[in-house]
Design a protein around this motif. Sequence first.
Motif, PDB file in Angstrom:
ATOM      1  N   UNK A  22     -33.756   7.394   4.573  1.00  0.00           N
ATOM      2  CA  UNK A  22     -33.575   7.288   6.027  1.00  0.00           C
ATOM      3  C   UNK A  22     -33.925   5.881   6.509  1.00  0.00           C
ATOM      4  N   UNK A  23     -35.017   5.336   6.006  1.00  0.00           N
ATOM      5  CA  UNK A  23     -35.409   3.983   6.398  1.00  0.00           C
ATOM      6  C   UNK A  23     -34.386   2.956   5.922  1.00  0.00           C
ATOM      7  N   UNK A  24     -33.852   3.151   4.720  1.00  0.00           N
ATOM      8  CA  UNK A  24     -32.831   2.245   4.207  1.00  0.00           C
ATOM      9  C   UNK A  24     -31.561   2.294   5.041  1.00  0.00           C
ATOM     10  N   UNK A  25     -31.173   3.497   5.446  1.00  0.00           N
ATOM     11  CA  UNK A  25     -29.997   3.649   6.297  1.00  0.00           C
ATOM     12  C   UNK A  25     -30.201   2.922   7.616  1.00  0.00           C
ATOM     13  N   UNK A  26     -31.372   3.093   8.226  1.00  0.00           N
ATOM     14  CA  UNK A  26     -31.649   2.431   9.497  1.00  0.00           C
ATOM     15  C   UNK A  26     -31.639   0.912   9.351  1.00  0.00           C
ATOM     16  N   UNK A  27     -32.173   0.395   8.271  1.00  0.00           N
ATOM     17  CA  UNK A  27     -32.149  -1.053   8.053  1.00  0.00           C
ATOM     18  C   UNK A  27     -30.714  -1.554   7.902  1.00  0.00           C
ATOM     19  N   UNK A  28     -29.901  -0.774   7.191  1.00  0.00           N
ATOM     20  CA  UNK A  28     -28.497  -1.144   7.032  1.00  0.00           C
ATOM     21  C   UNK A  28     -27.754  -1.141   8.359  1.00  0.00           C
ATOM     22  N   UNK A  42     -19.594   4.739  13.127  1.00  0.00           N
ATOM     23  CA  UNK A  42     -19.204   6.122  12.858  1.00  0.00           C
ATOM     24  C   UNK A  42     -18.462   6.207  11.521  1.00  0.00           C
ATOM     25  N   UNK A  43     -17.565   5.287  11.305  1.00  0.00           N
ATOM     26  CA  UNK A  43     -16.742   5.308  10.102  1.00  0.00           C
ATOM     27  C   UNK A  43     -17.534   4.904   8.853  1.00  0.00           C
ATOM     28  N   UNK A  44     -18.270   3.811   8.943  1.00  0.00           N
ATOM     29  CA  UNK A  44     -18.957   3.280   7.762  1.00  0.00           C
ATOM     30  C   UNK A  44     -20.216   4.051   7.383  1.00  0.00           C
ATOM     31  N   UNK A  56     -24.949   9.770  17.699  1.00  0.00           N
ATOM     32  CA  UNK A  56     -25.923   9.114  16.828  1.00  0.00           C
ATOM     33  C   UNK A  56     -25.634   7.616  16.737  1.00  0.00           C
ATOM     34  N   UNK A  57     -24.362   7.247  16.679  1.00  0.00           N
ATOM     35  CA  UNK A  57     -23.993   5.829  16.629  1.00  0.00           C
ATOM     36  C   UNK A  57     -24.438   5.122  17.910  1.00  0.00           C
ATOM     37  N   UNK A  58     -24.226   5.769  19.056  1.00  0.00           N
ATOM     38  CA  UNK A  58     -24.667   5.183  20.330  1.00  0.00           C
ATOM     39  C   UNK A  58     -26.188   5.076  20.376  1.00  0.00           C
ATOM     40  N   UNK A  59     -26.872   6.063  19.835  1.00  0.00           N
ATOM     41  CA  UNK A  59     -28.342   6.028  19.777  1.00  0.00           C
ATOM     42  C   UNK A  59     -28.816   4.784  19.007  1.00  0.00           C
ATOM     43  N   UNK A  60     -28.241   4.579  17.831  1.00  0.00           N
ATOM     44  CA  UNK A  60     -28.635   3.413  17.032  1.00  0.00           C
ATOM     45  C   UNK A  60     -28.262   2.113  17.741  1.00  0.00           C
ATOM     46  N   UNK A  61     -27.118   2.077  18.392  1.00  0.00           N
ATOM     47  CA  UNK A  61     -26.710   0.862  19.100  1.00  0.00           C
ATOM     48  C   UNK A  61     -27.735   0.515  20.178  1.00  0.00           C
ATOM     49  N   UNK A  62     -28.129   1.513  20.965  1.00  0.00           N
ATOM     50  CA  UNK A  62     -29.123   1.275  22.025  1.00  0.00           C
ATOM     51  C   UNK A  62     -30.469   0.886  21.435  1.00  0.00           C
TER      52      UNK A  62
END
Length: 83
Positions: A33-39, A62-64, A71-77
């Motif tokens: 999970x931490x690796x995904x967030x860093x990516x 969303x695609x990659x 969830x994509x919008x959450x990470x963007x914000x």
Amino acid sequence: MILTEYNAERHIKNEKKLSYEEGVKEGIEKGMEQGLEQGIKAFIAEKEEENADKNIIIEKMQRHFLLDKGKAEHYYKRFTNKI
């Protein structure tokens, strides 16, 4: 009726093994999970350097990263100062 002998030492050994295996599994999941967030954070930073539009960044996340739009919008914000 069959009675089996209780072996406390064997029981303790089995409980320790199960606890260890559970801890390893949780550690791997947390690390992934931490690796995904860093990516994702690096991806957003790179796309912002390229002056990509917010909607394009979200669509590509969303695609990659196989995220739903929310969830994509959450990470963007989370990883930008933009709303």
